[in-house]
Design an enzyme around this catalytic site. Structure first.
Site, mmCIF file in Angstrom:
data_model
loop_
_atom_site.group_PDB
_atom_site.id
_atom_site.type_symbol
_atom_site.label_atom_id
_atom_site.label_comp_id
_atom_site.label_asym_id
_atom_site.label_seq_id
_atom_site.Cartn_x
_atom_site.Cartn_y
_atom_site.Cartn_z
ATOM 1 N N ASN A 10 0.876 -1.174 0.000
ATOM 2 C CA ASN A 10 0.000 0.000 0.000
ATOM 3 C C ASN A 10 0.910 1.221 0.000
ATOM 4 O OD1 ASN A 10 -1.497 2.299 0.910
ATOM 5 N ND2 ASN A 10 -3.109 0.938 1.634
ATOM 6 N N GLU A 37 -3.819 2.012 -3.079
ATOM 7 C CA GLU A 37 -3.977 3.402 -2.644
ATOM 8 C C GLU A 37 -3.055 4.328 -3.446
ATOM 9 O OE1 GLU A 37 -5.078 5.672 1.530
ATOM 10 O OE2 GLU A 37 -4.063 3.732 1.630
ATOM 11 N N ASP A 150 -4.105 -4.952 0.443
ATOM 12 C CA ASP A 150 -4.505 -4.418 1.732
ATOM 13 C C ASP A 150 -5.957 -4.837 1.969
ATOM 14 O OD1 ASP A 150 -5.242 -2.971 3.936
ATOM 15 O OD2 ASP A 150 -4.641 -1.013 3.146
ATOM 16 N N ASN A 152 -7.501 -4.648 4.868
ATOM 17 C CA ASN A 152 -8.107 -3.864 5.942
ATOM 18 C C ASN A 152 -8.850 -4.747 6.943
ATOM 19 O OD1 ASN A 152 -7.529 -1.025 5.969
ATOM 20 N ND2 ASN A 152 -8.537 -0.866 3.976
ATOM 21 N N ASP A 221 -2.063 -6.525 5.541
ATOM 22 C CA ASP A 221 -1.693 -6.790 4.149
ATOM 23 C C ASP A 221 -1.414 -8.279 4.010
ATOM 24 O OD1 ASP A 221 -1.213 -3.852 3.047
ATOM 25 O OD2 ASP A 221 -0.314 -3.979 5.040
ATOM 26 N N ASP A 250 2.638 4.393 5.469
ATOM 27 C CA ASP A 250 2.445 3.795 6.783
ATOM 28 C C ASP A 250 2.385 2.266 6.709
ATOM 29 O OD1 ASP A 250 0.064 4.021 5.416
ATOM 30 O OD2 ASP A 250 -0.993 5.118 6.989
ATOM 31 N N HIS A 251 2.462 1.706 5.514
ATOM 32 C CA HIS A 251 2.585 0.265 5.304
ATOM 33 C C HIS A 251 4.022 -0.072 4.911
ATOM 34 C CE1 HIS A 251 -1.855 -0.713 4.853
ATOM 35 N NE2 HIS A 251 -1.848 0.606 4.784
#
Length: 268
Positions: A10, A37, A150, A152, A221, A250-251
């Protein structure tokens, strides 16, 4: 036979994070990459820069949010699907599928679902149901296939640093976890957890409250392998060093290697 490395990442804004992406590609040289993203329209996708780095690409962008892409080192992904079936009115760019180096790759960015309850969580569950329905056809297709991206979803409490402070989050809701379990029950193998059953293996650390510095992470992920591909799984891991770079997502990239397929130069 050569081993292939497939990664999901991501990127959280491909134009902003492009230097980080190129640095990671140069160092790790994955053969197949699923990006999520993108946060960019199709015209802003850095196709020239990726081509210079040795990667052919397919992408499905969207302004300001969402967007997915599949990259192939020394090759070009062959698109088989753009968007999930089941809702012709869904215009969000969250799913892209292609044949790459002998593997059918489904790259996905499952809706976050926050705040919940509410319409965003309802959309998450409806999208998840559509994914489960489509995944059944891939799982039983008789060809090697992977669902990467991802999701989520934090599958269990072992996949988060401290579930107590996240109990109301959509990522930990029983409905989200039940759908992930239902997906696995089709025959998909959670490759990271399979090879690392007793380690947290975090893939995401929030920007806030020093989550990275404290290693307060989550595993959201995932790389799921169907029965044709699962026996060829060799290794799996997380490129944590990428999360520590300046201006990074942030991943962190999450990857697997698997054997049994040659990777000739210029393979399509």
């Amino acid at each position: 036979m050569s081993a292939l490395k497939l990664a999901t990442y991501n990127i959280n804004g491909i134009r902003t994070r492009l230097p980080v992406l190129l640095q990671w590609l140069a160092r790790e040289q994955p053969d197949i990459v699923c990006l999520q993203e993108l946060k960019a329209v199709d015209a802003d996708f850095p196709v020239a820069e990726l081509r210079k780095a040795g990667y052919g690409a397919l992408w499905h962008g969207q302004r300001s949010w969402n967007g997915v892409a599949i990259l192939a080192r020394d090759g070009m992904p062959l698109e088989s699907r753009r968007g999930l079936p089941g809702d012709p009115e869904d215009t969000q760019s969250r799913y892209l599928e292609a044949a790459v180096h002998g593997v059918l790759v489904g790259c996905l960015y499952l809706p976050n679902g926050n705040p919940q309850p509410g319409p965003k969580f309802d959309y998450k569950l409806a999208w998840f149901d559509r994914l489960i329905a489509h995944a059944a056809t891939l799982c039983n297709a008789g060809i090697p296939a992977v669902l990467a991206g991802d999701f989520n979803v934090v599958p269990t409490d072992a996949d988060i640093y401290n579930p107590k402070s996240w109990r109301k989050d959509a990522l930990l809701q029983p409905e989200s976890r039940a759908r992930y379990t239902k997906l696995l029950s089709q025959g998909w193998l959670d490759s990271l957890r399979h090879l690392h059953p007793d380690e947290p293996m975090f893939t995401f650390w929030d920007y806030f409250r020093q989550h990275w510095q404290r290693d307060a992470g989550l595993r959201i992920d995932h790389l799921l392998l169907n029965p044709e591909l699962a026996p060829r799984l060799q290794s799996a891991g997380v490129d944590r060093w990428v999360r520590g770079l300046e201006g990074t997502s942030d991943h962190a990239p999450t990857w697997i290697t698997f054997t049994g397929y040659a990777v000739p130069a210029g393979d399509d």
